[in-house]
Scaffold this motif. Sequence first.
Motif, PDB file in Angstrom:
ATOM      1  N   ALA A 190       0.822  -1.211   0.000  1.00  0.00           N
ATOM      2  CA  ALA A 190       0.000   0.000   0.000  1.00  0.00           C
ATOM      3  C   ALA A 190       0.857   1.263   0.000  1.00  0.00           C
ATOM      4  O   ALA A 190       0.499   2.271  -0.619  1.00  0.00           O
ATOM      5  CB  ALA A 190      -0.931  -0.011   1.213  1.00  0.00           C
ATOM      6  N   GLU A 191       1.998   1.205   0.680  1.00  0.00           N
ATOM      7  CA  GLU A 191       2.892   2.368   0.700  1.00  0.00           C
ATOM      8  C   GLU A 191       3.567   2.563  -0.655  1.00  0.00           C
ATOM      9  O   GLU A 191       3.816   3.697  -1.085  1.00  0.00           O
ATOM     10  CB  GLU A 191       3.937   2.191   1.796  1.00  0.00           C
ATOM     11  CG  GLU A 191       3.336   2.281   3.206  1.00  0.00           C
ATOM     12  CD  GLU A 191       4.328   1.914   4.282  1.00  0.00           C
ATOM     13  OE1 GLU A 191       5.461   1.486   3.930  1.00  0.00           O
ATOM     14  OE2 GLU A 191       3.986   2.016   5.480  1.00  0.00           O
ATOM     15  N   GLY A 195      -2.064   4.454  -4.968  1.00  0.00           N
ATOM     16  CA  GLY A 195      -3.251   4.601  -5.791  1.00  0.00           C
ATOM     17  C   GLY A 195      -4.092   3.347  -5.881  1.00  0.00           C
ATOM     18  O   GLY A 195      -5.099   3.337  -6.587  1.00  0.00           O
ATOM     19  N   ARG A 196      -3.684   2.289  -5.195  1.00  0.00           N
ATOM     20  CA  ARG A 196      -4.428   1.021  -5.229  1.00  0.00           C
ATOM     21  C   ARG A 196      -4.987   0.754  -3.832  1.00  0.00           C
ATOM     22  O   ARG A 196      -4.243   0.371  -2.926  1.00  0.00           O
ATOM     23  CB  ARG A 196      -3.518  -0.132  -5.664  1.00  0.00           C
ATOM     24  CG  ARG A 196      -2.928   0.035  -7.058  1.00  0.00           C
ATOM     25  CD  ARG A 196      -3.981  -0.095  -8.131  1.00  0.00           C
ATOM     26  NE  ARG A 196      -4.562  -1.431  -8.147  1.00  0.00           N
ATOM     27  CZ  ARG A 196      -5.748  -1.705  -8.662  1.00  0.00           C
ATOM     28  NH1 ARG A 196      -6.485  -0.739  -9.182  1.00  0.00           N
ATOM     29  NH2 ARG A 196      -6.206  -2.936  -8.652  1.00  0.00           N
ATOM     30  N   PRO A 197      -6.277   0.932  -3.604  1.00  0.00           N
ATOM     31  CA  PRO A 197      -6.829   0.848  -2.241  1.00  0.00           C
ATOM     32  C   PRO A 197      -7.080  -0.569  -1.732  1.00  0.00           C
ATOM     33  O   PRO A 197      -7.279  -0.780  -0.541  1.00  0.00           O
ATOM     34  CB  PRO A 197      -8.150   1.598  -2.365  1.00  0.00           C
ATOM     35  CG  PRO A 197      -8.563   1.384  -3.790  1.00  0.00           C
ATOM     36  CD  PRO A 197      -7.291   1.363  -4.588  1.00  0.00           C
ATOM     37  N   ALA A 202      -7.933  -5.060   2.273  1.00  0.00           N
ATOM     38  CA  ALA A 202      -7.616  -6.427   2.707  1.00  0.00           C
ATOM     39  C   ALA A 202      -6.916  -6.412   4.067  1.00  0.00           C
ATOM     40  O   ALA A 202      -7.164  -7.277   4.919  1.00  0.00           O
ATOM     41  CB  ALA A 202      -6.739  -7.110   1.662  1.00  0.00           C
ATOM     42  N   MET A 203      -6.046  -5.433   4.280  1.00  0.00           N
ATOM     43  CA  MET A 203      -5.350  -5.321   5.556  1.00  0.00           C
ATOM     44  C   MET A 203      -6.348  -5.079   6.686  1.00  0.00           C
ATOM     45  O   MET A 203      -6.251  -5.660   7.775  1.00  0.00           O
ATOM     46  CB  MET A 203      -4.316  -4.198   5.495  1.00  0.00           C
ATOM     47  CG  MET A 203      -3.413  -4.116   6.713  1.00  0.00           C
ATOM     48  SD  MET A 203      -2.000  -3.022   6.446  1.00  0.00           S
ATOM     49  CE  MET A 203      -2.770  -1.431   6.737  1.00  0.00           C
ATOM     50  N   ALA A 204      -7.331  -4.215   6.455  1.00  0.00           N
ATOM     51  CA  ALA A 204      -8.345  -3.948   7.474  1.00  0.00           C
ATOM     52  C   ALA A 204      -9.128  -5.213   7.818  1.00  0.00           C
ATOM     53  O   ALA A 204      -9.449  -5.472   8.985  1.00  0.00           O
ATOM     54  CB  ALA A 204      -9.288  -2.850   6.995  1.00  0.00           C
ATOM     55  N   ARG A 226      -9.219   8.994   0.345  1.00  0.00           N
ATOM     56  CA  ARG A 226      -8.962   9.154  -1.094  1.00  0.00           C
ATOM     57  C   ARG A 226      -9.975   8.409  -1.963  1.00  0.00           C
ATOM     58  O   ARG A 226     -10.134   8.734  -3.131  1.00  0.00           O
ATOM     59  CB  ARG A 226      -7.559   8.627  -1.430  1.00  0.00           C
ATOM     60  CG  ARG A 226      -6.424   9.471  -0.893  1.00  0.00           C
ATOM     61  CD  ARG A 226      -5.097   8.988  -1.463  1.00  0.00           C
ATOM     62  NE  ARG A 226      -5.067   9.052  -2.922  1.00  0.00           N
ATOM     63  CZ  ARG A 226      -4.075   8.554  -3.665  1.00  0.00           C
ATOM     64  NH1 ARG A 226      -3.054   7.953  -3.094  1.00  0.00           N
ATOM     65  NH2 ARG A 226      -4.109   8.656  -4.981  1.00  0.00           N
ATOM     66  N   PHE A 227     -10.611   7.382  -1.397  1.00  0.00           N
ATOM     67  CA  PHE A 227     -11.456   6.511  -2.225  1.00  0.00           C
ATOM     68  C   PHE A 227     -12.814   6.303  -1.545  1.00  0.00           C
ATOM     69  O   PHE A 227     -13.282   5.170  -1.377  1.00  0.00           O
ATOM     70  CB  PHE A 227     -10.778   5.154  -2.438  1.00  0.00           C
ATOM     71  CG  PHE A 227      -9.393   5.246  -3.012  1.00  0.00           C
ATOM     72  CD1 PHE A 227      -9.193   5.383  -4.378  1.00  0.00           C
ATOM     73  CD2 PHE A 227      -8.289   5.208  -2.172  1.00  0.00           C
ATOM     74  CE1 PHE A 227      -7.910   5.460  -4.907  1.00  0.00           C
ATOM     75  CE2 PHE A 227      -7.014   5.280  -2.695  1.00  0.00           C
ATOM     76  CZ  PHE A 227      -6.809   5.417  -4.059  1.00  0.00           C
TER      77      PHE A 227
END
Length: 599
Positions: A190-191, A195-197, A202-204, A226-227
């Motif tokens: 993700a870091e 731009g890819r949420p 998935a982490m959440a 952002r999304f």
Amino acid sequence: MLMSARIEEDGMRPRSLFFFMAAILLAAGALAGCQSAPSTDRPASDDLLAQAPAITEGLDARGLTALLEAEFAGQRGDFTRAARGYLSQGERYRSPELARRAALAARLASDDELLNRSALLWSRLSPAAEEPRQLLAEQAAAHGMWQQALTQLLAIDARNARAELETFVQEAAAAGANIPALIEQLKAHAETYPGRPNALIAMALLQAETEDFRAADRTLERVAGRFAEHPSLWLARSQIAMERHRFREGLEAAQYGHRLAPDDNRFLLAMAQAHLALGQPDRAERQFDRLLTRMPESSELRLSLAQLYLNHHAEAQAERLLAPLVARKDPPAEALLLAAMTAERQARIDRAVSLYSRVPPGNRFLGARARAAGLLVDHQRFEDALTLLDRARSRYPESNADLLELELSLLDSAGQHQRADRLLDRAITTSAPDNDALLFMRAVRALESGSLSAMERDMTTLLERNPDDATVLNAYGYTLLERTDRYREALQMIRHAHRLEPDNPAILDSLGWAWFRLDRHEKATHWLNRAWQAQPDEEIGAHLIEALWLADQPVRARRMLDGMLERFSPHPRLDRLLQRYPGLQSPTPSTPDAEKTDS
């Protein structure tokens, strides 16, 4: 990667069941504009190889011959040979299309090693292609290598393609994957790709899986920054809210997501799930009807929806949903089982017994008959239970031994041991005089009743029929070790069994125990350690500890005992071992023996 179907009395956790059903929708192509997740189903051979274009240019005679042989092998159904041919020429010509044909043929052959090699080559030759990475992810997941599988899916996500990360992490968590390690992978991704949420979503979900809901909320807030209109964000919010029993919040998140993505069937499912949790089965049924209208041929979806109804004690709705499946000439076993469970909950015992009795041969067959018989016994209908099993033996002679064992267990549990013995004798002498499984069963029962001579008589008969039956040799030999002092005779039997099945853990354990009985403790520890490495269960471990102790290796014995006491609960064999050898208990650091090392 779809989770295998699970139909259980107590059902799945709500969120696990939801993502299993969401995977069904994905695999069916029910989400507009989404690429389906990799499937573990083997595709039909008519389609797979035909998808890959033929390679007709740049070939020399050797290459053309090899490809023709591979093509003809595929047409004959020899997909292993076809895959090897395509793979060898794919490596030679550095051709991604040949690597693709190799992977497709290897998949038809169910050859995991060939599939992995072919997909790796395909991926190297065509780095931007998604399909080989999906295949590699599927292979890694099938072998429990979840981090490797996630690496492949993240590579797909990095190219702005849909990798179904949310479904994957749910499957991985349910299978016992290392959740913190997966979270670190997702966080790093993700870091690198802000731009890819989907990695954050998935982490959440994984954070919620560990009940770290505060962290999950913070992660989803990052996504929302952002999304905010990303449908997967609202799907995750809905499911995490449901996990926390915030059903109204879960419903509202699903409704908002449905407005954002009206063609995404998962939101219909999420809304129905919330309505059920809120005690609104009629509203849930309307959503389910919309799903079934869109996917009328999906038996798997219908079964999963019925399971969801049962999880929320909506038996009438589950029964209506299952009725078309149960009415088929050859209904799915899972449909019969769910319908039987539904009838049980409605106290319709005859209906439940009838449904359980219709489950066809397969991995659910015996369990269904056992449940049917158990229901009858629970309702004081013991003779009806015996009749049910007896009729099943007549109808399914290929399952005679297994069904007879159920019948014998039923009689034994009622204290009718002599009747059970007569039943088994009659089965051996009349209906199946040459049935080795029944003869072995009688030998075991004779041993349990203390009749060593009767056990030996049947074991001897079995070995006269088949001198190379490793199971009988091992069972007979181990019995002699435990019940007699005929250790040399036992050792010869067990060594014969070992020659026949050199890697069988039970035989390795018996071999070690034979040397132990002969006071060859060092030799015993060698074989018992091999058995423990192959199958680390309590009985083998107790044997190994005792051998180590008498081989004057107290430190190893105590260390292993301490580990097993933590690993197994309860641990009756270890308790008996400590009664025989009180000195095995680890000494306190202050005692001199605590410093003693193995000689």
